[in-house]
Design an enzyme around this catalytic site. Structure first.
Site, PDB file in Angstrom:
ATOM      1  N   HIS A  98      15.094  36.575 -19.804  1.00  0.00           N
ATOM      2  CA  HIS A  98      15.821  35.298 -19.818  1.00  0.00           C
ATOM      3  C   HIS A  98      16.590  35.106 -21.130  1.00  0.00           C
ATOM      4  O   HIS A  98      17.701  34.557 -21.118  1.00  0.00           O
ATOM      5  CB  HIS A  98      14.866  34.122 -19.579  1.00  0.00           C
ATOM      6  CG  HIS A  98      14.155  34.216 -18.256  1.00  0.00           C
ATOM      7  ND1 HIS A  98      13.077  33.430 -17.940  1.00  0.00           N
ATOM      8  CD2 HIS A  98      14.368  35.019 -17.176  1.00  0.00           C
ATOM      9  CE1 HIS A  98      12.666  33.748 -16.711  1.00  0.00           C
ATOM     10  NE2 HIS A  98      13.420  34.712 -16.239  1.00  0.00           N
ATOM     11  N   HIS A 259      18.148  32.737  -9.494  1.00  0.00           N
ATOM     12  CA  HIS A 259      17.277  33.261 -10.544  1.00  0.00           C
ATOM     13  C   HIS A 259      17.254  34.787 -10.545  1.00  0.00           C
ATOM     14  O   HIS A 259      17.196  35.407 -11.602  1.00  0.00           O
ATOM     15  CB  HIS A 259      15.852  32.707 -10.445  1.00  0.00           C
ATOM     16  CG  HIS A 259      15.060  33.118 -11.639  1.00  0.00           C
ATOM     17  ND1 HIS A 259      15.153  32.460 -12.851  1.00  0.00           N
ATOM     18  CD2 HIS A 259      14.246  34.172 -11.853  1.00  0.00           C
ATOM     19  CE1 HIS A 259      14.416  33.082 -13.750  1.00  0.00           C
ATOM     20  NE2 HIS A 259      13.851  34.132 -13.166  1.00  0.00           N
ATOM     21  N   ASP A 263      18.062  37.059 -13.762  1.00  0.00           N
ATOM     22  CA  ASP A 263      17.260  38.197 -14.225  1.00  0.00           C
ATOM     23  C   ASP A 263      18.112  39.467 -14.329  1.00  0.00           C
ATOM     24  O   ASP A 263      17.991  40.229 -15.284  1.00  0.00           O
ATOM     25  CB  ASP A 263      16.107  38.471 -13.243  1.00  0.00           C
ATOM     26  CG  ASP A 263      14.921  37.538 -13.449  1.00  0.00           C
ATOM     27  OD1 ASP A 263      14.829  36.896 -14.511  1.00  0.00           O
ATOM     28  OD2 ASP A 263      14.076  37.479 -12.528  1.00  0.00           O
ATOM     29  N   HIS A 286      13.283  43.733 -11.741  1.00  0.00           N
ATOM     30  CA  HIS A 286      13.344  44.380 -13.057  1.00  0.00           C
ATOM     31  C   HIS A 286      13.230  45.902 -12.971  1.00  0.00           C
ATOM     32  O   HIS A 286      13.908  46.617 -13.686  1.00  0.00           O
ATOM     33  CB  HIS A 286      12.228  43.845 -13.948  1.00  0.00           C
ATOM     34  CG  HIS A 286      12.284  42.359 -14.107  1.00  0.00           C
ATOM     35  ND1 HIS A 286      13.429  41.705 -14.517  1.00  0.00           N
ATOM     36  CD2 HIS A 286      11.371  41.402 -13.892  1.00  0.00           C
ATOM     37  CE1 HIS A 286      13.196  40.405 -14.552  1.00  0.00           C
ATOM     38  NE2 HIS A 286      11.952  40.192 -14.178  1.00  0.00           N
TER      39      HIS A 286
HETATM   40 ZN    ZN Z   1      13.188  35.680 -14.405  1.00  0.00          ZN
END
Ligand code: ZN
Length: 315
Positions: A98, A259, A263, A286
């Protein structure tokens, strides 16, 4: 399940001002808790010189414990993006995505981030407080050309039906075009998709306020594994099937896909230069985002490093 909601935000006239590098005008700090550790942590954002990039300093370990925010320093991607120094197992900084997203989204190339623990503060689970901190510190143009990474050939990584891809930008496109879709069995999330051209304006308006989210069924399991100790309805959206458990509900109806894009902006900011590319992904997180950068960088014929010369930027 609802039909897929899809929004397209066109490339506006707002683009990164100039082609120079940017840093913070002054230092600023904040205090918060780590999402997984539950530990109280102090974080300070400092200006840095041109070509410094973003570097984290673990102040609790000593002055010289620095770790570069780059894709090849990513040590773990299971619940968050964790930077780790292979030569020093104690030197880790967790949940950097973030902060990286806020810096990249605001157009900042160079910063030193000081933190006195192993995990960055989660704040409200979005990048909104981080953007506020950056605005309070101010943004300063630097007399150095912006470093760019231009994609020459498409690179794609997959896992099951999830994928992430970087492909060449169109002839009139500048910077990063993003497109993400997600699909969850939980009816409150369902299928969502969003495309946008990344600029400081689009990042602030469309992505920065979108909070991290969790399924209620996963939370007990995470807590039993010693994770999510700092998590609460104050810093995450919690979904139970068709219900959003937060009393205030959602900030936007498609906060979840927003969101995931936030990310991705943070994860892609670990490339080591500003990507000039189209990013397309389905159910990417991720791990795939990092594998995408590693796959790209390993293929020297798929990208080209360059510079954009500084232009006069209004103060
Ligand atoms: Zn996040």
């Amino acid at each position: 399940m609802d039909g897929m909601s899809h929004t397209y935000i066109p490339a506006g006239m707002a683009s990164f001002a100039g082609a120079c590098q940017f840093t913070l005008k002054s230092s600023i700090d904040c205090v918060g808790v780590g999402l997984h550790s539950g530990r109280r942590v102090q974080m300070a954002l400092h200006p840095a010189a041109p070509d410094h990039g973003v570097v984290f300093r673990r102040a609790d370990l000593g002055h010289d414990h620095l770790i570069r925010a780059r894709y090849d320093m990513v040590a773990d991607t299971r619940l968050a993006t964790v930077l780790g120094d292979p030569a020093d197992p104690a030197l880790r900084v967790s949940t950097v995505e973030h902060v990286m997203a806020a810096l990249a989204g605001c157009g900042i190339d160079n910063a030193l981030i000081e933190v006195d623990g192993p995990e960055l503060p989660v704040l409200d689970g979005s990048a909104a407080h981080l953007v506020f901190l950056i605005d309070c510190a101010g943004i300063a143009a630097q007399d150095a050309p912006r470093r760019t990474i231009e994609i020459l050939r498409s690179v794609r990584v997959t896992e099951g039906d999830a994928f992430a891809e970087l492909s060449p930008a169109g002839p009139h496109e500048d910077g990063l075009e993003l497109a993400m879709s997600i699909e969850f069995a939980a009816e409150a999330i369902g299928a969502q998709a969003l495309s946008l051209h990344l600029t400081p304006a689009s990042f602030r308006q469309e992505l920065s306020r979108a909070r991290t989210f969790a399924l209620a069924e996963d939370i007990d399991r995470l807590r039993a594994a010693g994770m999510a100790r700092g998590g609460s309805l104050d810093n995450a959206v919690v979904v139970d099937a068709a219900r959003v458990l937060n009393p205030g509900g959602l900030r936007m109806h498609d906060e979840f896909v927003r969101h995931k894009l936030l990310d991705a902006v943070g994860d892609l900011a670990l490339a080591g230069g500003r990507l000039c590319a189209r990013f397309t992904a389905h159910r990417s997180g991720h791990a795939l985002n990092n594998r995408l950068l590693r796959t790209l960088m390993a293929d020297k014929s798929a990208w080209r490093a360059g510079v954009q010369m500084p232009v006069l930027v209004a103060a």
